[in-house]
Design an enzyme around this catalytic site. Structure first.
Site, short mmCIF file in Angstrom:
data_model
loop_
_atom_site.label_atom_id
_atom_site.label_comp_id
_atom_site.label_asym_id
_atom_site.label_seq_id
_atom_site.Cartn_x
_atom_site.Cartn_y
_atom_site.Cartn_z
N ASP A 183 0.90 -1.04 -0.10
CA ASP A 183 -0.06 0.03 0.09
C ASP A 183 0.88 1.32 -0.04
OD1 ASP A 183 -2.25 -1.33 -0.02
OD2 ASP A 183 -2.37 -1.82 2.15
N LYS A 229 0.65 -7.77 -2.59
CA LYS A 229 -0.84 -7.48 -3.29
C LYS A 229 -0.71 -5.96 -3.54
CE LYS A 229 -4.33 -6.22 -0.03
NZ LYS A 229 -5.02 -4.94 -0.79
N ASP A 265 -5.24 -6.67 -6.81
CA ASP A 265 -6.64 -6.42 -5.73
C ASP A 265 -7.49 -5.40 -6.42
OD1 ASP A 265 -8.59 -6.46 -3.73
OD2 ASP A 265 -7.24 -5.28 -2.37
N LEU A 266 -8.09 -5.62 -7.54
CA LEU A 266 -8.99 -4.44 -8.25
C LEU A 266 -10.31 -4.73 -8.20
CD1 LEU A 266 -6.86 -4.10 -11.48
CD2 LEU A 266 -6.49 -2.70 -9.24
N LYS A 267 -10.78 -5.78 -7.52
CA LYS A 267 -12.25 -5.87 -7.28
C LYS A 267 -13.01 -5.51 -8.49
CE LYS A 267 -11.62 -5.04 -2.28
NZ LYS A 267 -10.33 -4.90 -2.22
N HIS A 269 -16.22 -5.33 -11.06
CA HIS A 269 -17.70 -5.36 -10.97
C HIS A 269 -18.25 -4.71 -12.04
CE1 HIS A 269 -21.42 -4.92 -8.04
NE2 HIS A 269 -21.59 -5.42 -9.18
N ASP A 270 -18.55 -5.30 -13.08
CA ASP A 270 -19.12 -4.92 -14.27
C ASP A 270 -20.04 -5.79 -15.04
OD1 ASP A 270 -19.60 -2.82 -16.51
OD2 ASP A 270 -17.92 -1.94 -16.10
N ILE A 271 -20.34 -5.31 -16.17
CA ILE A 271 -21.15 -6.45 -16.83
C ILE A 271 -20.36 -7.54 -17.59
CG2 ILE A 271 -22.82 -4.98 -17.82
CD1 ILE A 271 -21.71 -4.75 -20.66
N ASN A 285 -19.52 -8.98 -20.00
CA ASN A 285 -18.41 -8.87 -21.17
C ASN A 285 -17.41 -8.02 -20.89
OD1 ASN A 285 -17.95 -9.71 -23.81
ND2 ASN A 285 -18.23 -7.53 -24.45
N THR A 286 -17.54 -6.97 -20.22
CA THR A 286 -16.49 -5.95 -19.96
C THR A 286 -15.51 -6.54 -18.95
OG1 THR A 286 -17.92 -4.32 -20.24
CG2 THR A 286 -16.21 -3.67 -19.00
N THR A 297 -15.68 -5.65 4.39
CA THR A 297 -15.74 -5.58 6.04
C THR A 297 -16.09 -4.29 6.60
OG1 THR A 297 -13.26 -5.30 5.96
CG2 THR A 297 -14.24 -7.35 6.49
N ARG A 318 -2.71 -9.32 12.54
CA ARG A 318 -1.63 -8.81 13.37
C ARG A 318 -0.95 -9.48 14.14
NH1 ARG A 318 -2.68 -5.75 10.25
NH2 ARG A 318 -3.24 -3.30 10.28
N GLY A 354 -0.16 -5.93 5.89
CA GLY A 354 0.26 -4.74 5.22
C GLY A 354 1.34 -3.99 6.22
N ARG A 355 0.65 -3.06 6.88
CA ARG A 355 1.36 -2.20 7.78
C ARG A 355 2.42 -2.91 8.93
NH1 ARG A 355 -3.85 1.03 8.95
NH2 ARG A 355 -4.58 -0.86 8.48
O1 C5P Z 1 -1.91 -2.64 6.67
P1 C5P Z 1 -2.97 -3.83 6.91
O2 C5P Z 1 -2.43 -5.13 7.33
O3 C5P Z 1 -4.10 -3.43 7.60
O4 C5P Z 1 -3.46 -3.96 5.37
C1 C5P Z 1 -4.43 -4.82 5.04
C2 C5P Z 1 -4.46 -5.10 3.58
O5 C5P Z 1 -5.59 -5.83 3.27
C3 C5P Z 1 -4.85 -3.62 2.88
O6 C5P Z 1 -4.45 -3.46 1.51
C4 C5P Z 1 -6.51 -3.49 3.09
O7 C5P Z 1 -7.44 -2.74 2.10
C5 C5P Z 1 -6.84 -4.91 2.81
N1 C5P Z 1 -8.03 -5.34 3.12
C6 C5P Z 1 -8.50 -5.50 4.60
N2 C5P Z 1 -9.58 -5.89 4.87
C7 C5P Z 1 -10.42 -6.30 3.83
C8 C5P Z 1 -10.28 -6.53 2.46
C9 C5P Z 1 -8.72 -6.03 2.13
O8 C5P Z 1 -7.85 -4.84 5.35
N3 C5P Z 1 -11.54 -6.89 4.32
#
Ligand code: C5P
Length: 230
Positions: free
Chosen positions: A11, A34, A61-63, A65-67, A69-70, A117, A179, A208-209
């Site tokens: 990120d 990711k 991770d682009l999620k 959501h469209d028709i 064919n697209t 979430t 975490r 991530g973090r």
């Molecule tokens: O920094 P952190 O560990 O919280 O990052 C988690 C990653 O997962 C981020 O890119 C966040 O957008 C993604 N994510 C999430 N919860 C979700 C779906 C995706 O934290 N339900």
């Protein structure tokens, strides 16, 4: 099915930040990362080509959501980029998910987002007008995802058991919100440690973090990987 490397959420806002971060890892350490919307839309497909050229695996991770064919055409483009995994919104429907699979081909993994979430049960019932519990909606979307021939879903580690019971044992559950004990939770609400995610049956964890913002990201990565794969 379980991926032994934690998936690192890259990120970062710029290409330079990504380069600086990845340079902290020895060349032989092949990562699973990711790439999300911010980075992809800021830098473009080049970011995927770059990360792949270093030998890393990419979950894009682009999620979508469209028709149907697209989505199918867009997925064919992503397949050409060499992504290892990508995703769609299950809310797009079974036909859309089947089209996504067709466009992407059988090589890369394809998973779906059920309910974000950030959506509360109250919001879902009011705004989406879905009159079930949030947990039931998540399981429903997971079943439809499996029916459409996708590999799995993004979900909370707390939902893994119910999703696997409702689909199949090898249906991928990719879980963010991880975490290690003692690290900052940040804006995540319900978190789980890598060891607990492993015990509960997650197949992929996204972190991530706790890695990207660590004083020593390599040390943090290795400790989390050890806890997750150990
Ligand atoms: O920094 P952190 O560990 O919280 O990052 C988690 C990653 O997962 C981020 O890119 C966040 O957008 C993604 N994510 C999430 N919860 C979700 C779906 C995706 O934290 N339900």
């Amino acid at each position: 099915m379980r991926e032994t490397r934690p998936v690192i959420a890259l990120d970062f806002p710029t290409f330079e930040d990504v380069k600086t971060f990845l340079a902290l890892f020895p060349e032989e350490e092949k990562l699973y990362v990711k790439i999300g919307m911010e980075l992809y839309y800021a830098v473009g497909p080049e970011i995927v080509r770059y990360v792949k050229s270093l030998g890393h695996s990419v979950f894009l991770d682009l999620k979508l959501h469209d028709i149907p064919n697209t989505v199918k055409s867009a997925m064919a483009v992503l397949a050409n980029l060499g992504v290892d995994m990508t995703n769609v919104h299950a809310a797009g429907g079974v036909e859309m998910m089947k089209a996504a699979r067709e466009g992407l081909g059988q090589g890369p993994k394809l998973i779906a987002v059920t309910q974000l979430t950030s959506t509360s049960e109250e919001q879902m019932q009011d705004y989406q007008n879905i009159q079930t519990s949030l947990a039931q909606s998540v399981v429903h979307y997971a079943q439809k995802t499996a029916e459409a021939g996708l590999d799995g879903v993004v979900c909370s580690a707390h939902e893994v058991k119910a999703i696997k019971e409702a689909t199949r044992k090898n249906f991928i559950c990719l879980t963010p919100g991880i975490r290690p004990a003692g690290s900052a939770i940040g804006d995540q609400k319900r978190v789980m440690t890598p060891a607990d995610a492993q015990a509960i049956g997650s197949d992929y964890i996204v972190v991530g973090r706790p890695i990207t913002q660590a004083e020593d990201p390599l040390v943090a990565y290795k400790a989390i990987k050890e806890e997750w794969s150990g």
